[in-house]
Enzyme design. Structure first.
Site, PDB file in Angstrom:
ATOM      1  N   CYS A 195       0.846  -1.205   0.000  1.00 41.76           N
ATOM      2  CA  CYS A 195       0.000   0.000   0.000  1.00 41.76           C
ATOM      3  C   CYS A 195       0.882   1.257   0.000  1.00 41.76           C
ATOM      4  O   CYS A 195       1.612   1.499   0.972  1.00 41.76           O
ATOM      5  CB  CYS A 195      -0.912  -0.097   1.217  1.00 41.76           C
ATOM      6  SG  CYS A 195      -1.524   1.421   1.883  1.00 41.76           S
ATOM      7  N   CYS A 203       0.514   3.894   2.766  1.00 40.37           N
ATOM      8  CA  CYS A 203       1.012   3.364   4.057  1.00 40.37           C
ATOM      9  C   CYS A 203       2.493   3.687   4.188  1.00 40.37           C
ATOM     10  O   CYS A 203       2.969   4.101   5.249  1.00 40.37           O
ATOM     11  CB  CYS A 203       0.833   1.843   4.144  1.00 40.37           C
ATOM     12  SG  CYS A 203      -0.866   1.280   3.962  1.00 40.37           S
TER      13      CYS A 203
END
Lengths: 72, 176
Positions: free
Chosen positions: B67, B70
């Protein structure tokens, strides 16, 4: 005949309904992969766009400017 | 063809679709601001939780190595831990990768000083039921959820984190 159609519709609903999958955000590893991006290769995209335009006279039909009229 | 068979089929279809719909609705329920955050010690998380979380302000962040946002959030959380760690903040990053090796590779390249644990069974994330990656929860000293962040939007989210955490830490000091 009407019963058969209703039965077919019911079966269709069951089959289509069972195809629905709820993918949780933390299960999107594969979907987030770079190879899943439609714009991962700009050269291929531009060549495809060119061929598409030449064949269909539909420039810009891929979500960018233009209405697909082939005017530009 | 027997009409009752058709009716039965229609009822069965409606039931199955209804159950599917209810399951989907039930799956959409998560925790809200003001709710008690689940007890982290009961979810068999891989990795060591900090010894004393009681009375601390906790930033629980759900992340995965695949991700992008993230990854962007890691330097911000590192800075928060550095700035507010001694004042009573605990940053706890909960990894959701399917493979532990993916998390380990990520952490080798992105070294951090805050606590990272792994929710291999996905029990914790299922209990809080996040709707996007990353998602983070700021938990006050009373154990209740003070703020929820869906996604990470760079400096904007960083500023919100700092403000919310600063406010909670000030209240914590005032109540002592």
């Amino acid at each position: 005949m009407k019963d058969r159609i209703l039965l077919a519709a019911a079966l269709g609903c069951l089959i289509l309904g069972s195809g629905c999958a709820n993918v949780k955000p933390w299960e999107r590893n594969t979907l987030a992969d770079y190879t899943m991006r439609p714009d991962r290769d700009p050269l291929t995209i531009s060549l495809c766009e060119h061929m598409w335009f030449s064949r269909e006279a539909a420039s810009g039909g891929r979500g960018v400017g233009g209405g697909g009229c082939g005017c530009n | 063809m027997n009409m009752s068979l058709v009716k039965k089929s229609l009822v069965a279809s409606a039931l199955v679709l209804g159950i599917c719909g209810l399951t989907a609705l039930a799956g959409g329920k998560g925790i809200k601001v003001g709710d008690d955050f689940p007890d982290l010690g009961t979810f068999s998380l891989e990795g060591k939780l900090p010894d004393d979380l009681k009375g601390k302000v906790i930033l629980v962040d759900f992340w995965a190595s695949w991700c992008g946002p993230c990854k962007d959030s890691f330097p911000v959380m590192e800075e928060l831990q550095k700035t507010y760690g001694e004042k009573g903040l605990v940053v706890l990053a909960v990894n959701l990768d399917e493979e532990k090796s993916a998390m380990d590779d990520f952490l080798k390249k992105n070294k951090v000083n805050f606590t990272v644990v792994r929710d291999a069974s996905k029990k914790l994330v299922s209990a809080v039921n996040i709707s996007s990656m990353p998602s983070s929860f700021i938990i006050g000293p009373d154990g209740k959820v003070a703020a929820i962040h869906k996604g990470f939007h760079g400096k904007e989210t960083g500023k919100q984190y700092a403000k919310e955490i600063g406010d909670l830490l000030s209240k914590r000091v005032a109540s002592k």
